[in-house]
Scaffold this active site. Sequence first.
Site, PDB file in Angstrom:
ATOM      1  N   ASP A  45      -0.437   5.117   1.321  1.00 53.45           N
ATOM      2  CA  ASP A  45      -0.454   6.076   2.242  1.00 53.45           C
ATOM      3  C   ASP A  45      -0.345   5.513   3.781  1.00 53.45           C
ATOM      4  O   ASP A  45      -0.959   4.729   3.962  1.00 53.45           O
ATOM      5  CB  ASP A  45      -1.687   6.908   1.610  1.00 53.45           C
ATOM      6  CG  ASP A  45      -2.486   7.517   0.162  1.00 53.45           C
ATOM      7  OD1 ASP A  45      -1.889   8.346  -0.159  1.00 53.45           O
ATOM      8  OD2 ASP A  45      -2.714   6.499  -0.518  1.00 53.45           O
ATOM      9  N   ASP A  98       0.832  -1.008  -0.618  1.00 52.47           N
ATOM     10  CA  ASP A  98      -0.080   0.236  -0.117  1.00 52.47           C
ATOM     11  C   ASP A  98       1.198   1.594   0.085  1.00 52.47           C
ATOM     12  O   ASP A  98       2.075   1.238   0.118  1.00 52.47           O
ATOM     13  CB  ASP A  98      -1.193  -0.257   1.426  1.00 52.47           C
ATOM     14  CG  ASP A  98      -1.555   0.838   1.252  1.00 52.47           C
ATOM     15  OD1 ASP A  98      -2.095   1.734   0.385  1.00 52.47           O
ATOM     16  OD2 ASP A  98      -1.866   1.309   2.481  1.00 52.47           O
TER      17      ASP A  98
END
Length: 229
Positions: free
Chosen positions: A14, A12
């Site tokens: 963020d 991922d």
Amino acid sequence: MTNKAVTHVLFDVDGLLLDTERLYTEATQKLCDCYGKQFTWDVKKQVMGKKEPESAKMIVDMLKLPMTVEQYIEDIHKEYDTLFPTVPLLPGADKLIRHLHQHKVPIAVVTGSNTKSFELKSANHKEFFSLFHHLVLSGDDPEVKHGKPAPDAFLVGAQRFNDGIEPSKVLVFEDAMNGVEAAHAAGMPCVWVPHAEQDRSVMEGKTELILDSLEHFKPEDFGLPPYDS
């Protein structure tokens, strides 16, 4: 080694590689201030990792903001345009990604961001993101039908390695509960690096490992090449 041995890794972005969750909170609270509302952790943890239209609708509905979802997205993007190009990498991210790339471990990005948002956030990190085999920007990727916590994004991410890898051999790194749920649904082991305020017991049985920071990750625990001593 007690964890599952893996050969491929999905990340991922963020709150995991980039320190954007702090900026998302800052931008959202600034908008909420106009209406006397608080963007609390209880709201934030529920929208993290989701596609933008869904998360925007949840924020508007949960906080009862007097605006349409479309207006919210337009206004929040004005804040993002200012904040996102300044975002730094989080501790441990650069070391881990360069290590895996150097040892030819297949790595890819799987994020809920759309193309425009990702380009803003990665503006000062283009060389860093060039180290990944591919990027799945599920916010506007036509092959990702459902955002996290559905498994679609991670399954697409694994398929695009184009080597027939089994999900159980793909390690996922996530910071959000929705992302952990998505990895679990995809049948992939997950390392969770949660927000400091997050109750860690809620994902019990769905993660292989919980860390305070990527700095603490030991690749050899998952059958990957160890850092040079």
